[in-house]
Write a protein that holds these residues in place. Sequence first.
Motif, mmCIF file in Angstrom:
data_model
loop_
_atom_site.group_PDB
_atom_site.id
_atom_site.type_symbol
_atom_site.label_atom_id
_atom_site.label_comp_id
_atom_site.label_asym_id
_atom_site.label_seq_id
_atom_site.Cartn_x
_atom_site.Cartn_y
_atom_site.Cartn_z
ATOM 1 N N VAL A 2 -8.892 96.827 27.291
ATOM 2 C CA VAL A 2 -7.544 95.903 26.609
ATOM 3 C C VAL A 2 -7.850 94.373 28.146
ATOM 4 C CG1 VAL A 2 -5.225 95.759 26.334
ATOM 5 C CG2 VAL A 2 -6.631 97.746 25.727
ATOM 6 N N LEU A 3 -7.401 93.617 27.124
ATOM 7 C CA LEU A 3 -7.322 92.622 28.228
ATOM 8 C C LEU A 3 -5.367 92.233 27.576
ATOM 9 C CD1 LEU A 3 -9.344 89.663 26.945
ATOM 10 C CD2 LEU A 3 -8.510 90.294 29.151
ATOM 11 N N ASP A 4 -4.522 91.821 28.671
ATOM 12 C CA ASP A 4 -3.469 91.827 29.218
ATOM 13 C C ASP A 4 -2.880 90.269 30.375
ATOM 14 O OD1 ASP A 4 -0.714 91.439 29.326
ATOM 15 O OD2 ASP A 4 -0.194 92.267 31.124
ATOM 16 N N LEU A 5 -3.280 88.927 28.896
ATOM 17 C CA LEU A 5 -3.073 87.846 29.003
ATOM 18 C C LEU A 5 -1.747 87.326 30.255
ATOM 19 C CD1 LEU A 5 -6.226 86.222 26.548
ATOM 20 C CD2 LEU A 5 -5.894 87.578 28.770
ATOM 21 N N GLY A 6 -1.212 87.122 30.466
ATOM 22 C CA GLY A 6 0.081 86.277 31.344
ATOM 23 C C GLY A 6 0.222 87.379 31.884
ATOM 24 N N CYS A 7 -0.564 88.461 32.611
ATOM 25 C CA CYS A 7 -0.023 90.122 33.094
ATOM 26 C C CYS A 7 1.559 90.378 33.607
ATOM 27 C CB CYS A 7 -0.734 90.799 33.180
ATOM 28 S SG CYS A 7 -1.371 89.913 35.226
ATOM 29 N N GLY A 8 1.211 88.852 34.478
ATOM 30 C CA GLY A 8 2.822 88.882 35.432
ATOM 31 C C GLY A 8 2.979 89.789 36.382
ATOM 32 N N GLU A 9 3.726 90.824 36.304
ATOM 33 C CA GLU A 9 4.070 91.898 37.432
ATOM 34 C C GLU A 9 3.294 92.939 37.353
ATOM 35 O OE1 GLU A 9 7.971 92.136 37.967
ATOM 36 O OE2 GLU A 9 8.420 89.930 38.742
ATOM 37 N N GLY A 10 2.887 92.662 36.206
ATOM 38 C CA GLY A 10 2.042 94.405 35.129
ATOM 39 C C GLY A 10 2.736 95.733 34.645
ATOM 40 N N LYS A 11 4.219 94.808 34.346
ATOM 41 C CA LYS A 11 4.714 95.778 33.691
ATOM 42 C C LYS A 11 3.568 96.455 32.673
ATOM 43 C CE LYS A 11 9.154 93.486 34.749
ATOM 44 N NZ LYS A 11 10.407 93.311 34.771
ATOM 45 N N LEU A 12 3.184 95.539 31.545
ATOM 46 C CA LEU A 12 2.224 96.463 30.746
ATOM 47 C C LEU A 12 1.270 96.733 30.825
ATOM 48 C CD1 LEU A 12 2.023 96.218 27.693
ATOM 49 C CD2 LEU A 12 0.773 94.610 27.381
ATOM 50 N N LEU A 13 0.553 96.376 32.708
ATOM 51 C CA LEU A 13 -0.547 97.451 32.709
ATOM 52 C C LEU A 13 -0.222 98.964 33.223
ATOM 53 C CD1 LEU A 13 -2.085 94.266 34.561
ATOM 54 C CD2 LEU A 13 -2.907 95.234 32.894
ATOM 55 N N ARG A 14 1.343 98.621 33.446
ATOM 56 C CA ARG A 14 1.168 99.692 33.931
ATOM 57 C C ARG A 14 1.740 100.702 32.719
ATOM 58 N NH1 ARG A 14 6.805 100.954 38.536
ATOM 59 N NH2 ARG A 14 7.852 100.061 35.923
ATOM 60 N N LEU A 15 2.362 100.340 31.932
ATOM 61 C CA LEU A 15 2.772 100.861 30.731
ATOM 62 C C LEU A 15 0.929 101.890 29.939
ATOM 63 C CD1 LEU A 15 5.265 102.213 28.869
ATOM 64 C CD2 LEU A 15 4.978 100.243 27.799
ATOM 65 N N LEU A 16 0.183 100.902 29.810
ATOM 66 C CA LEU A 16 -0.883 100.686 29.322
ATOM 67 C C LEU A 16 -1.845 102.124 29.802
ATOM 68 C CD1 LEU A 16 -1.545 97.676 27.960
ATOM 69 C CD2 LEU A 16 -1.002 99.041 26.921
ATOM 70 N N LEU A 17 -1.506 102.477 31.086
ATOM 71 C CA LEU A 17 -2.139 103.099 31.652
ATOM 72 C C LEU A 17 -1.990 104.049 31.560
ATOM 73 C CD1 LEU A 17 -2.164 102.123 35.770
ATOM 74 C CD2 LEU A 17 -4.324 102.524 33.877
ATOM 75 N N GLU A 18 -0.633 104.436 30.718
ATOM 76 C CA GLU A 18 -0.563 105.883 29.866
ATOM 77 C C GLU A 18 -1.644 106.123 29.288
ATOM 78 O OE1 GLU A 18 2.983 106.000 29.576
ATOM 79 O OE2 GLU A 18 4.122 105.527 31.801
ATOM 80 N N ALA A 35 -5.720 92.076 22.921
ATOM 81 C CA ALA A 35 -5.664 91.396 24.104
ATOM 82 C C ALA A 35 -3.673 91.167 23.532
ATOM 83 C CB ALA A 35 -6.596 90.419 23.772
ATOM 84 N N THR A 36 -3.551 90.836 24.920
ATOM 85 C CA THR A 36 -2.284 90.974 24.648
ATOM 86 C C THR A 36 -1.276 89.499 24.877
ATOM 87 O OG1 THR A 36 -1.653 92.008 26.813
ATOM 88 C CG2 THR A 36 -1.559 93.684 24.378
ATOM 89 N N LEU A 37 -0.998 89.306 24.632
ATOM 90 C CA LEU A 37 -0.162 87.652 24.881
ATOM 91 C C LEU A 37 1.774 87.701 25.226
ATOM 92 C CD1 LEU A 37 -2.435 85.534 23.489
ATOM 93 C CD2 LEU A 37 -1.741 85.280 25.415
ATOM 94 N N VAL A 38 2.320 88.158 25.981
ATOM 95 C CA VAL A 38 3.640 89.403 25.878
ATOM 96 C C VAL A 38 4.194 87.656 26.698
ATOM 97 C CG1 VAL A 38 5.340 90.556 26.114
ATOM 98 C CG2 VAL A 38 2.991 91.732 25.311
ATOM 99 N N GLU A 39 5.205 87.236 25.548
ATOM 100 C CA GLU A 39 5.786 86.118 26.096
ATOM 101 C C GLU A 39 5.216 85.233 26.585
ATOM 102 O OE1 GLU A 39 9.683 86.584 24.746
ATOM 103 O OE2 GLU A 39 8.331 87.890 24.035
ATOM 104 N N VAL A 40 3.640 84.903 26.694
ATOM 105 C CA VAL A 40 3.374 84.466 27.330
ATOM 106 C C VAL A 40 3.486 82.751 27.338
ATOM 107 C CG1 VAL A 40 1.401 83.333 27.909
ATOM 108 C CG2 VAL A 40 2.084 85.779 28.654
ATOM 109 N N ILE A 41 3.122 82.015 25.502
ATOM 110 C CA ILE A 41 2.318 81.854 25.068
ATOM 111 C C ILE A 41 4.031 79.958 25.438
ATOM 112 C CG2 ILE A 41 3.290 81.911 22.818
ATOM 113 C CD1 ILE A 41 0.508 80.565 21.486
ATOM 114 N N GLU A 42 5.037 80.755 25.451
ATOM 115 C CA GLU A 42 6.675 79.359 25.377
ATOM 116 C C GLU A 42 6.060 79.149 26.762
ATOM 117 O OE1 GLU A 42 8.188 83.915 26.338
ATOM 118 O OE2 GLU A 42 6.192 82.516 24.519
ATOM 119 N N HIS A 43 5.598 79.843 27.642
ATOM 120 C CA HIS A 43 5.483 79.056 29.317
ATOM 121 C C HIS A 43 4.312 78.186 29.227
ATOM 122 C CE1 HIS A 43 8.071 81.812 30.520
ATOM 123 N NE2 HIS A 43 7.584 82.742 29.725
#
Length: 485
Positions: free
Chosen positions: A308-324, A380-388
């Motif tokens: 999985v790719l987290d594109l625009g991962c920022g502080e890694g909140k989604l990454l930490r959730l996906l690690l589970e 791949a995920t783009l969570v609240e990224v594209i509008e930036h």
Amino acid sequence: MLLTLTLTQPDAVQADAAQTAAQHSASDLGFLLHKHPERVQTKTLSFGTVSVFYPQVSAQQTTAALLLEVDPVALSRTARAGADQNEGAPLEPYVNDRPYTSGSFLAVALRDTFGTAFTGRSNDRQALADQALAFSVHLPCVTARGPEGLPERLFGPLGYTVEATPILLDPLYPEWGEQPYVELRVSGQVRLRELLAHLYVLLPVLDGKRHYYLNEAEVDKLARHGAGWLDTHPERDFITRRYLRFAALVRQAEEGFSESKTAEPQDTAPSAPVRLNLPALHLPSSNLHGERLQWVAEQVAASGAASVLDLGCGEGKLLRLLLENAQIRQLVGMDVSARALEIAARRLNLRERPELAARVSLLHGSLSYPDSRLKGFDAATLVEVIEHLEPYQIGPLTRHVFGNAHPGTVIVTTPNREYNAVFENGSERMRHADHRFEWTRAEFEAWGKATAQTHGYTLTLHGLGDLHPDYGPITQAAVFVRQNG
């Protein structure tokens, strides 16, 4: 440009032992600034000359003056060897109007002239350096671009008494008006290092312009000089936007704010918070953010993705959730902000857990350019990224993610602009200062359909969070699934 800094010794000082630290002479200002009162000291900067002298020295009141003479010819040349390239290089290779960015020049001159005082160290008067003293700063003329009363709104919440007197552009032509120049006086009981930090940050904010290019180093400077006060300042967001100017840098700074600890209590009580007269902006609640991440994690799990790719991962909140999710054997986060990636590394405990190295990695990169490292992933995920991104960057992002990288599943979430009408003044504003655009439901659907058709995906649209009968969901989402595996 002239700035004077005055230290005043109170008329009456208690002889009690507990007040010993308060017993000082105003002439000790020389020890605090590390500049001898009996000498005129001159220093050459990349854009001019700064001189420090003492027009007044007494036990009751001592004044240090900083006189800055900007050399427009020096400003137009490349920075001297050894000079700070971020603060010496001109905006253009010829003489321009940068000499009039007084706040920017003064801030740099203060930092370069009183560097040791900025650290709060004093070899001979350390107890005094650690004490809140009666300081006042006078700037006969400084630029203050922005809303009326801006100096009071910036310095007032920090506990200062502020006097800002508008200056006519030309007394012979009063119809030309007063703005943007003011005579500014700021006074209060404060530690010297705190006063210098406040001036270093807020003078460029008052001016609203800079004489040099800004890059990621400015985020670190803002974090360093804003430590202990900026995070709790009622105008923090305004100060951050004015100081950094560029959306990408503002975003990095905001990510740092979210990780910052509660500021230590100040010795002096600040005045009542004052807010700039800006329209109220209601943002989605933190619960919505958590629900959004949980929904994305569930979509990733449902796709069966093992990489999985987290594109625009920022502080890694989604990454930490996906690690589970044990089914995910390879997890990669990418962001344009190096600072955000550092925060993500801490959030994921990557240094403390070396066993994660084979499973999790962080990449520094931009979605505006093709990147071979992004190929071969299941999702791949783009969570609240594209509008930036700027609107002109949407086309390249679409080609690079859906065409070049071509993951099996792509999950995109973004605000629904129509829902902004629910918020106060929301129909006229975006939800975040760093958003470059926001799509309506029809615009998002049109982009999604065109992307799916062009790059061989099927499209499913979703609504997340609150649902308004007229304006739709607060967040809109799309799940793209690649055809033919």
